[in-house]
Design a protein around this motif. Sequence first.
Motif, short mmCIF file in Angstrom:
data_model
loop_
_atom_site.label_atom_id
_atom_site.label_comp_id
_atom_site.label_asym_id
_atom_site.label_seq_id
_atom_site.Cartn_x
_atom_site.Cartn_y
_atom_site.Cartn_z
N ALA A 93 37.63 49.92 40.36
CA ALA A 93 37.07 50.27 39.05
C ALA A 93 37.20 51.77 38.79
O ALA A 93 37.55 52.18 37.68
CB ALA A 93 35.61 49.84 38.99
N SER A 124 33.90 49.99 34.70
CA SER A 124 32.72 49.77 35.53
C SER A 124 33.02 48.72 36.59
O SER A 124 33.92 47.89 36.43
CB SER A 124 31.54 49.31 34.68
N ARG A 125 32.23 48.74 37.66
CA ARG A 125 32.41 47.76 38.73
C ARG A 125 32.15 46.35 38.21
O ARG A 125 32.86 45.40 38.56
CB ARG A 125 31.48 48.07 39.89
N SER A 127 38.22 47.04 47.44
CA SER A 127 36.88 47.38 46.98
C SER A 127 36.84 47.32 45.46
O SER A 127 37.67 47.94 44.79
CB SER A 127 36.50 48.79 47.46
N PHE A 128 35.86 46.58 44.90
CA PHE A 128 35.70 46.55 43.45
C PHE A 128 35.31 47.94 42.94
O PHE A 128 35.75 48.36 41.87
CB PHE A 128 34.64 45.52 43.05
N THR A 129 34.49 48.66 43.69
CA THR A 129 34.05 49.98 43.27
C THR A 129 35.23 50.94 43.16
O THR A 129 35.40 51.65 42.15
CB THR A 129 33.01 50.54 44.24
N SER A 134 34.71 43.10 38.25
CA SER A 134 34.37 41.81 38.86
C SER A 134 34.50 40.67 37.85
O SER A 134 35.04 39.61 38.17
CB SER A 134 32.93 41.88 39.41
#
Length: 319
Positions: A28, A34-35, A23-25, A39
């Motif tokens: 991060a 930050s997401r 998961s990028f979230t 990315s």
Amino acid sequence: MSTTSATPFADMHLLTILAETRSFTLAAERLGISRSSASMRIAALERAVGVPLVRRSTRRVTLTEAGQQMVEEVAPAFARIASSYHAAHDLTGAPRGRLRITAPVALGRQHISPLLGEFLLRYPQVSLELELTDRLVNLAHEGFDLAIRHARHVPDDFVVWELARSESLLVASRAYLERRGRPRHPSELVAHDCVLYMGSPGSLVFTRRGQRTKPVHVDVRGPFTANNSEVLREVVLAGVGVGLLPDFSVPGERGAQLERVLPEWEVQGYFGNFLLAVRPFSPRVPLAVHCLVQHLQAGLGGCAAARRRLLSANFEKKE
């Protein structure tokens, strides 16, 4: 020239975190960025190496074959770097750094949080982030350093410390027992309303204390379920039914109003027998984690002894 293309090591580390969290979230959050930054950094790394490294979807992120190969090759090196970093920190003899902890809601509210203030005053260079949740979090994927768990068995795929022993207690209010009668044998519970933990199998297993007898399995049902033992206790106190509670949720002014049901029997239900501290397996445990575990062992061990004395005194008064 971008710093990413010249020295992509930080972005390669980000890729290893992304491989864990999917998961990028979450990746991060783990790194404090930050997401969108996460990315963009992965996109820059893909441009630098010339091949896609991740597959993006609305639900989760997976690695391509090239991405997986890169992670397998570089992750051990980053693990060694992290270990060396923490070892250097520990040379000062004082624990430091931020620890992310997760614990069940009721246990965390009643017994973990009261111990943390003293720990923070004793070790001012340590900061704690405590998340109370009754879901079973994925420690590695979500970046927790330590989880406090109420477990039936000691898992063998984690670094594990026993904090204290725990017991499940079958209790009811006096008003309920006077209205519906006091069970004399576990089999009589089928005629009673039971207050149950959400997700429990609906079957309780009884063994007579001090005797080697065949376990008695009893299917129970009732009008209320919840995923929090404090909530269950309040409903039991209201006289709704017989409830199975962990011993750490029974003592106190509210718990003193309960009577123990079938005290000559040991009961096994949803709740476990151990309070454990667990963390993902690693060859080295940071000093801050060791100090926190030792602090919790001392505090919870003392609480467990006092809890047993209080329970014994409360229940003896009612018999």
